[in-house]
Design a protein around this motif. Structure first.
Motif, PDB file in Angstrom:
ATOM      1  N   TYR A 184      10.889  -2.884  -3.842  1.00 18.71           N
ATOM      2  CA  TYR A 184       9.961  -1.834  -3.411  1.00 18.71           C
ATOM      3  C   TYR A 184       9.097  -1.338  -4.579  1.00 18.71           C
ATOM      4  N   ASP A 185       9.026  -2.164  -5.633  1.00 24.40           N
ATOM      5  CA  ASP A 185       8.189  -1.882  -6.801  1.00 24.40           C
ATOM      6  C   ASP A 185       8.559  -0.543  -7.439  1.00 24.40           C
ATOM      7  N   LEU A 186       9.859  -0.259  -7.507  1.00 26.17           N
ATOM      8  CA  LEU A 186      10.351   0.991  -8.082  1.00 26.17           C
ATOM      9  C   LEU A 186      11.001   0.713  -9.432  1.00 26.17           C
ATOM     10  N   SER A 187      10.668   1.538 -10.408  1.00 26.78           N
ATOM     11  CA  SER A 187      11.302   1.448 -11.724  1.00 26.78           C
ATOM     12  C   SER A 187      12.097   2.709 -12.035  1.00 26.78           C
TER      13      SER A 187
ATOM     14  N   GLU B 217       0.813  -1.219   0.000  1.00 29.25           N
ATOM     15  CA  GLU B 217       0.000   0.000   0.000  1.00 29.25           C
ATOM     16  C   GLU B 217       0.850   1.273   0.000  1.00 29.25           C
ATOM     17  N   ARG B 218       2.158   1.137   0.110  1.00 24.49           N
ATOM     18  CA  ARG B 218       3.032   2.306   0.142  1.00 24.49           C
ATOM     19  C   ARG B 218       3.493   2.687  -1.263  1.00 24.49           C
ATOM     20  N   SER B 219       3.746   3.985  -1.427  1.00 20.27           N
ATOM     21  CA  SER B 219       4.334   4.497  -2.660  1.00 20.27           C
ATOM     22  C   SER B 219       5.729   5.015  -2.311  1.00 20.27           C
ATOM     23  N   TYR B 220       6.756   4.354  -2.823  1.00 25.51           N
ATOM     24  CA  TYR B 220       8.139   4.647  -2.419  1.00 25.51           C
ATOM     25  C   TYR B 220       8.853   5.492  -3.465  1.00 25.51           C
ATOM     26  N   ILE B 221       9.942   6.102  -3.026  1.00 28.78           N
ATOM     27  CA  ILE B 221      10.807   6.868  -3.919  1.00 28.78           C
ATOM     28  C   ILE B 221      12.253   6.656  -3.485  1.00 28.78           C
ATOM     29  N   ALA B 222      13.184   6.717  -4.444  1.00 29.32           N
ATOM     30  CA  ALA B 222      14.584   6.393  -4.136  1.00 29.32           C
ATOM     31  C   ALA B 222      15.532   7.454  -4.663  1.00 29.32           C
ATOM     32  N   PHE B 223      16.669   7.543  -3.996  1.00 33.01           N
ATOM     33  CA  PHE B 223      17.714   8.497  -4.385  1.00 33.01           C
ATOM     34  C   PHE B 223      19.059   7.802  -4.248  1.00 33.01           C
ATOM     35  N   ALA B 224      19.902   7.927  -5.270  1.00 38.09           N
ATOM     36  CA  ALA B 224      21.225   7.285  -5.266  1.00 38.09           C
ATOM     37  C   ALA B 224      22.327   8.335  -5.356  1.00 38.09           C
ATOM     38  N   ASP B 225      23.447   8.024  -4.750  1.00 41.82           N
ATOM     39  CA  ASP B 225      24.660   8.835  -4.879  1.00 41.82           C
ATOM     40  C   ASP B 225      25.749   7.915  -5.433  1.00 41.82           C
ATOM     41  N   PRO B 226      25.872   7.816  -6.767  1.00 44.41           N
ATOM     42  CA  PRO B 226      26.821   6.872  -7.360  1.00 44.41           C
ATOM     43  C   PRO B 226      28.275   7.283  -7.130  1.00 44.41           C
ATOM     44  N   ALA B 227      29.152   6.315  -7.226  1.00 49.57           N
ATOM     45  CA  ALA B 227      30.593   6.543  -7.119  1.00 49.57           C
ATOM     46  C   ALA B 227      31.307   5.555  -8.024  1.00 49.57           C
ATOM     47  N   GLY B 228      32.561   5.875  -8.347  1.00 45.94           N
ATOM     48  CA  GLY B 228      33.291   5.098  -9.336  1.00 45.94           C
ATOM     49  C   GLY B 228      33.916   3.821  -8.836  1.00 45.94           C
ATOM     50  N   GLY B 229      34.069   3.686  -7.508  1.00 44.31           N
ATOM     51  CA  GLY B 229      34.573   2.437  -6.960  1.00 44.31           C
ATOM     52  C   GLY B 229      36.046   2.410  -6.627  1.00 44.31           C
ATOM     53  N   SER B 230      36.837   3.372  -7.153  1.00 51.20           N
ATOM     54  CA  SER B 230      38.276   3.332  -6.914  1.00 51.20           C
ATOM     55  C   SER B 230      38.776   4.494  -6.069  1.00 51.20           C
ATOM     56  N   GLY B 231      37.953   5.464  -5.770  1.00 52.25           N
ATOM     57  CA  GLY B 231      38.366   6.602  -4.962  1.00 52.25           C
ATOM     58  C   GLY B 231      38.056   6.382  -3.502  1.00 52.25           C
ATOM     59  N   SER B 232      37.666   7.457  -2.819  1.00 48.22           N
ATOM     60  CA  SER B 232      37.346   7.355  -1.398  1.00 48.22           C
ATOM     61  C   SER B 232      35.852   7.417  -1.125  1.00 48.22           C
TER      62      SER B 232
END
Length: 482
Positions: A358-361, A300-315
């Motif tokens: 979470y049924d997010l596209s 019954e919930r409507s979710y929303i998402a936020f990402a902070d990507p990174a390259g994997g080799s830094g800090s």
């Protein structure tokens, strides 16, 4: 051998060759006399008063010395001298149990930084034949002496300083100690150190650093003890060239031309007046439901998402947060962090799977690395949409809801620590910027803040007006802005 630290500095058979130009070390010599309660002559007292804002010279050794000095002021070398003097010329045997070693602990934000002092200490010992004979073992992190004393390098962490008998602690650049699980790592480390020193009479705590914002243990020591006669806690404040007159005036002048406010901290020894905390830790703690580290998906919930990507080799970490909005409250339900090194493709795949739970596209995020996040998420059937605001603006927009208690956070130490350590910097345009402190991180905070900020805009249209009154910002055309 009964010798004072200033006598050892002058003795050609001890440290004299390292201090061949006494005039350039005059201010530090006066400071050492103040720390160890050595007699000062009439010519030295005026400078002592300028350095400490005290009227009378100490008559007893300081329990703690806080050295607030601009960069390149020579404080690391002087602290190394103190470490070697205490290790080699003081007798702690009466206070150590059989087989127990006393430790002179050098702490910094990381081992690499702490080794600056450690290398100076090693050079001082190895450069004096009499002291070199005391060495039993030298490793990359420790010098063990035949008198039962060790000089050791440690990372600034309250977890790693316990279990030692500490005869002296030398804490470098305390204003820049960082720990994402704590907003006040300097206080926690010092609170762990002081009991380790309690059984050693005359144990000395020295904290040094370039001043930064008016927050934390360095600032509190200055505020509470600077300029107070007879206080066992001695505080020095001085510009770089006051303590090190060999520093080029041109270097300092150019720094002031580029940024007068920053230079007054870097070289002037002044605390910055343009920085403040984003939000008090106690406000954040009140928003946490203890023991709740994740909230599972509900149909019954409507979710929303936020990402902070990174390259994997830094800090930087690669982070993802999911939230929803209900009954006047933005609720954080899931938070993920992957620390480097990692494969960005593999992490993106894992995060895409979580989003689908979470049924997010769709996932929102910053504009890191151009189109890379959008391309990677798209391969997993997830649309990536850059946020319409900068990270600083998102923090600013979320702040009223945090202060009003209209947010529910997860029990996540790094999230609370990063949010509490954010700094608000006064902008020349009148608009403050909000970001992590120097040498700090906000990857977890950024993802969580983005999801919580977006959550109200994820409601059905019928609820929009009431929702925006609650979160105190004007309505957004959500489909177009995000």
């Amino acid at each position: 051998m009964s010798v004072s630290i200033t006598e050892a500095m002058r003795d050609p058979h001890l440290f004299g060759p390292f201090f061949a130009n006494p005039k350039s070390w005059r201010a530090w010599t006066i400071l050492l006399k103040a720390i160890f309660a050595l007699p000062m002559d009439a010519a030295e007292l005026p400078q002592f008063r300028r350095l400490t804002s005290r009227n009378t010279a100490p008559t007893e050794q300081a329990e703690e010395a806080w050295l607030i000095v601009g960069r390149r002021g020579g404080k690391s070398f002087i602290v190394a001298l103190i470490a070697v003097f205490l290790a080699c010329f003081k007798d702690y045997s009466k206070h150590l149990a059989p087989g127990e070693r006393g430790t002179i602990m050098v702490l910094a934000a990381d081992r690499r930084q702490a080794r600056v002092i450690f290398r100076y200490a090693t050079a001082l010992i190895e450069g004096v034949p009499m002291l070199a004979q005391m060495v039993e073992r030298i490793t990359a992190d420790a010098i063990d002496l035949s008198n039962g004393i060790s000089i050791e390098v440690h990372t600034a962490s309250f977890r790693t300083v316990r279990g030692y008998t500490v005869v002296a602690a030398l804490c470098d650049e305390t204003a820049f100690w960082r720990d994402d699980s704590s907003a006040n790592p300097d206080r926690e480390i010092l609170d762990a150190l002081r009991p380790a020193m309690a059984t050693i009479p005359g144990a000395l705590l020295i904290c040094l650093g370039s001043p930064y914002r008016r927050h934390g243990a360095l600032w509190e020591a200055f505020r509470d003890h600077h300029g107070k006669d007879c206080d066992p806690i001695l505080v020095l404040q001085a510009a770089s060239r006051t303590m090190n007159p060999t520093l080029s005036q041109k270097v300092v002048d150019r720094a002031y031309e580029r940024d007068p406010v920053a230079a007054s901290s870097e070289y002037g020894g002044e605390f910055r007046s343009d920085l403040d905390s984003y939000i008090p830790r106690e406000v954040l703690e009140a928003l946490v439901e203890r023991g709740v580290r994740e909230r599972g998906p509900l149909s019954e919930r409507s979710y929303i998402a936020f990402a902070d990507p990174a390259g994997g080799s830094g800090s930087d970490s690669y982070t993802l947060a999911i939230a929803y909005y209900d009954d006047g409250q933005a609720v954080l339900v899931a938070l993920r962090e992957t620390k480097p090194p990692f494969s960005p493709e593999a992490v993106t795949a894992d995060y895409a799977a979580l989003l689908k739970r979470y049924d997010l596209s769709t996932v929102h995020g910053d504009r890191y690395a151009g189109d890379w996040p959008a391309e990677r998420f798209q391969t997993h059937g997830i649309s990536y949409k850059p946020a319409g605001l900068s990270k600083s603006d998102i923090y600013r927009e979320l702040l009223p809801a945090l202060n009003a208690g209209e947010v529910a956070l997860l029990d996540h130490d790094r999230l609370i620590g990063q949010l509490a350590s954010l700094e608000r910097r006064a902008g020349r345009s009148g608009k403050d910027s909000i970001d992590h402190p120097q040498r700090g991180h906000d990857d977890v905070a950024n993802a969580a803040a983005g999801a919580l900020w977006l959550a109200p805009a994820n409601l059905p249209v019928a609820f929009t007006d009431a929702m925006y009154r609650i979160v105190r910002r004007p309505p957004l055309d959500f489909p177009n802005d995000f």
